[in-house]
Design a protein around this motif. Sequence first.
Motif: not given
Length: 198
Positions: A27, A30, A34, A37-38, A162-163, A166
């Motif tokens: 990604y 990202s 992001d 968040k993961n 998420h942004s 993303f």
Amino acid sequence: MNETELPSIPTVADSISEALDYQISHYPSSQYRDVYKNFMQDFFGPGHILADTAASGRYLRHELAEEGPFEGPIYEKTGYKGNFYRVNLSLIKDGIVPYNTFFPAFVESVQGITPPSGEEWMKTWNQIDSVIKAKKLHFPDEATDRNELQKQFVEGNYIAHHSHRFNDSVHFHYRIISRDIFESRILPLVKVRSKKNN
């Protein structure tokens, strides 16, 4: 390696670094949020979006009705512990996993979760962030994301979204399912379809 030497055991920092490398390679768009968040999903699971099960079901059906592409991996582990999987909704759309199997698995993934306290999570995140800094990683709009997240932390809010960057680049429609439930109920159905296609 000398025959008498044992292979080195990966440290927590090694596992975090590997998870960061995966995020960046898969990604590249990202942002810092992001990445956050993961790792957050790995500890908190899907509980924050399941306060209302009926509403979650309606939203899932609405999302499944979208015409756009359902991109991204079929499934992937979260964070560096892999406590949960991000599971692509294309499995339902493509008829690989029935809705009545997928949604209960999603709902039940919340049960039995004991999320970390704010203090515990901040200690964990600071460790992750120290690896980000040690690797000298930089992300678009990082200063803004850091400031916004820090404000949330002060308020006791540890959930992030998420942004737009993303979401616009990935089109990844997924739900979070616990590792045990995914591997016992969903993964066997995916493997059966894979065998049929080979």
